[in-house]
Design a protein around this motif. Structure first.
Motif, mmCIF file in Angstrom:
data_model
loop_
_atom_site.group_PDB
_atom_site.id
_atom_site.type_symbol
_atom_site.label_atom_id
_atom_site.label_comp_id
_atom_site.label_asym_id
_atom_site.label_seq_id
_atom_site.Cartn_x
_atom_site.Cartn_y
_atom_site.Cartn_z
ATOM 1 N N THR A 48 10.374 -14.624 10.320
ATOM 2 C CA THR A 48 9.482 -14.104 11.351
ATOM 3 C C THR A 48 8.047 -14.562 11.093
ATOM 4 O O THR A 48 7.310 -14.847 12.026
ATOM 5 N N CYS A 49 7.664 -14.660 9.824
ATOM 6 C CA CYS A 49 6.281 -15.010 9.474
ATOM 7 C C CYS A 49 6.134 -16.342 8.750
ATOM 8 O O CYS A 49 5.042 -16.897 8.715
ATOM 9 N N HIS A 50 7.209 -16.831 8.138
ATOM 10 C CA HIS A 50 7.110 -18.004 7.268
ATOM 11 C C HIS A 50 7.994 -19.152 7.739
ATOM 12 O O HIS A 50 9.100 -18.930 8.225
ATOM 13 N N GLU A 51 7.496 -20.366 7.513
ATOM 14 C CA GLU A 51 8.327 -21.555 7.687
ATOM 15 C C GLU A 51 9.053 -21.782 6.371
ATOM 16 O O GLU A 51 8.433 -21.819 5.300
ATOM 17 N N GLY A 59 8.063 -18.437 11.946
ATOM 18 C CA GLY A 59 6.757 -17.959 12.366
ATOM 19 C C GLY A 59 5.667 -18.693 11.617
ATOM 20 O O GLY A 59 5.933 -19.491 10.723
ATOM 21 N N THR A 60 4.422 -18.408 11.984
ATOM 22 C CA THR A 60 3.289 -19.087 11.350
ATOM 23 C C THR A 60 2.234 -18.098 10.846
ATOM 24 O O THR A 60 1.135 -18.506 10.487
ATOM 25 N N ILE A 61 2.569 -16.827 10.807
ATOM 26 C CA ILE A 61 1.611 -15.819 10.331
ATOM 27 C C ILE A 61 1.377 -15.977 8.830
ATOM 28 O O ILE A 61 0.252 -15.929 8.354
ATOM 29 N N THR A 83 8.114 -6.541 -3.282
ATOM 30 C CA THR A 83 8.240 -5.090 -3.425
ATOM 31 C C THR A 83 7.120 -4.370 -2.698
ATOM 32 O O THR A 83 7.370 -3.446 -1.918
ATOM 33 N N ASP A 84 5.876 -4.792 -2.936
ATOM 34 C CA ASP A 84 4.738 -4.139 -2.274
ATOM 35 C C ASP A 84 3.480 -4.985 -2.442
ATOM 36 O O ASP A 84 2.693 -4.777 -3.368
ATOM 37 N N GLU A 85 3.288 -5.924 -1.543
ATOM 38 C CA GLU A 85 2.128 -6.825 -1.604
ATOM 39 C C GLU A 85 0.820 -6.071 -1.393
ATOM 40 O O GLU A 85 -0.242 -6.559 -1.781
ATOM 41 N N THR A 86 0.871 -4.865 -0.822
ATOM 42 C CA THR A 86 -0.370 -4.115 -0.597
ATOM 43 C C THR A 86 -1.051 -3.723 -1.900
ATOM 44 O O THR A 86 -2.251 -3.472 -1.906
ATOM 45 N N LYS A 87 -0.328 -3.679 -2.992
ATOM 46 C CA LYS A 87 -0.954 -3.370 -4.292
ATOM 47 C C LYS A 87 -1.892 -4.486 -4.716
ATOM 48 O O LYS A 87 -2.917 -4.242 -5.326
ATOM 49 N N ARG A 88 -1.515 -5.712 -4.405
ATOM 50 C CA ARG A 88 -2.321 -6.873 -4.772
ATOM 51 C C ARG A 88 -3.336 -7.214 -3.690
ATOM 52 O O ARG A 88 -4.446 -7.615 -3.969
ATOM 53 N N ASN A 89 -2.928 -7.027 -2.445
ATOM 54 C CA ASN A 89 -3.769 -7.381 -1.306
ATOM 55 C C ASN A 89 -3.655 -6.281 -0.253
ATOM 56 O O ASN A 89 -2.760 -6.318 0.593
ATOM 57 N N PRO A 90 -4.543 -5.307 -0.276
ATOM 58 C CA PRO A 90 -4.466 -4.188 0.668
ATOM 59 C C PRO A 90 -4.557 -4.601 2.137
ATOM 60 O O PRO A 90 -4.127 -3.861 3.012
ATOM 61 N N GLN A 91 -5.087 -5.788 2.430
ATOM 62 C CA GLN A 91 -5.242 -6.250 3.806
ATOM 63 C C GLN A 91 -4.038 -7.047 4.323
ATOM 64 O O GLN A 91 -4.050 -7.505 5.464
ATOM 65 N N THR A 92 -3.001 -7.199 3.516
ATOM 66 C CA THR A 92 -1.851 -8.003 3.908
ATOM 67 C C THR A 92 -1.118 -7.411 5.108
ATOM 68 O O THR A 92 -1.156 -6.207 5.330
ATOM 69 N N VAL A 93 -0.470 -8.280 5.864
ATOM 70 C CA VAL A 93 0.403 -7.819 6.944
ATOM 71 C C VAL A 93 1.876 -7.872 6.509
ATOM 72 O O VAL A 93 2.756 -7.504 7.268
ATOM 73 N N MET A 94 2.095 -8.312 5.283
ATOM 74 C CA MET A 94 3.469 -8.404 4.774
ATOM 75 C C MET A 94 4.021 -7.008 4.518
ATOM 76 O O MET A 94 3.389 -6.192 3.844
ATOM 77 N N PRO A 95 5.205 -6.735 5.043
ATOM 78 C CA PRO A 95 5.801 -5.406 4.824
ATOM 79 C C PRO A 95 6.111 -5.166 3.346
ATOM 80 O O PRO A 95 6.509 -6.085 2.648
ATOM 81 N N PRO A 96 5.943 -3.946 2.874
ATOM 82 C CA PRO A 96 6.318 -3.602 1.497
ATOM 83 C C PRO A 96 7.828 -3.350 1.427
ATOM 84 O O PRO A 96 8.292 -2.217 1.504
ATOM 85 N N PHE A 97 8.590 -4.424 1.303
ATOM 86 C CA PHE A 97 10.047 -4.359 1.393
ATOM 87 C C PHE A 97 10.685 -3.410 0.385
ATOM 88 O O PHE A 97 11.634 -2.704 0.712
ATOM 89 N N GLY A 98 10.172 -3.380 -0.822
ATOM 90 C CA GLY A 98 10.728 -2.487 -1.840
ATOM 91 C C GLY A 98 10.246 -1.056 -1.671
ATOM 92 O O GLY A 98 11.040 -0.116 -1.697
ATOM 93 N N ARG A 99 8.957 -0.890 -1.507
ATOM 94 C CA ARG A 99 8.383 0.457 -1.363
ATOM 95 C C ARG A 99 8.978 1.194 -0.171
ATOM 96 O O ARG A 99 9.268 2.385 -0.241
#
Length: 118
Positions: A48-51, A59-61, A83-99
């Motif tokens: 959805t977001c990655h080539e 996707g190209t997001i 698992t949770d990219e928001t811990k490293r980058n709070p502004q990410t749009v990547m879903p926290p798949f593990g959390r």
């Protein structure tokens, strides 16, 4: 009488270790399982977001996923991102798949196995 009981106990303990070592919960999935999850629109949904090489309608997001092992030589970094990219980058749009329990720990590990082949 004591020696046979000890041998029996050792055999039972060894059998239990074999069962624990081969239980499905501890089994590692391989890159093929990870690719299947990454391309699954209802599960990993990475396309959805990655080539990704071999994927349809990317996707190209997010960034193109290539040369991953050289970009992230430490496997733990990829596991943390999924698992949770928001811990490293709070502004990410990547879903926290593990959390958010979108993916299990085993599924995340399978996707990391796949990503490391790119």
């Amino acid at each position: 009488m004591r020696a046979p009981l000890t041998k029996l106990a050792l055999r039972a303990a060894a059998a239990a270790l074999v069962v624990m070592a081969t239980s499905p919960a501890d089994a590692q999935s391989g890159p093929a399982d990870g690719q299947k999850l990454a391309f699954d629109r209802g599960k990993g949904n990475c396309l959805t977001c990655h080539e990704i090489r071999g994927g349809d309608l990317p996707g190209t997001i997010g960034p193109k996923l290539e040369n991953i092992k050289s970009k992230y030589p430490d496997r733990a970094d990829l596991v943390a991102i999924l698992t949770d990219e928001t811990k490293r980058n709070p502004q990410t749009v990547m879903p926290p798949f593990g959390r958010n329990r979108i993916l299990t720990e085993q599924e995340i590990n399978a996707i990391v196995d796949f990503l490391q082949t790119l």
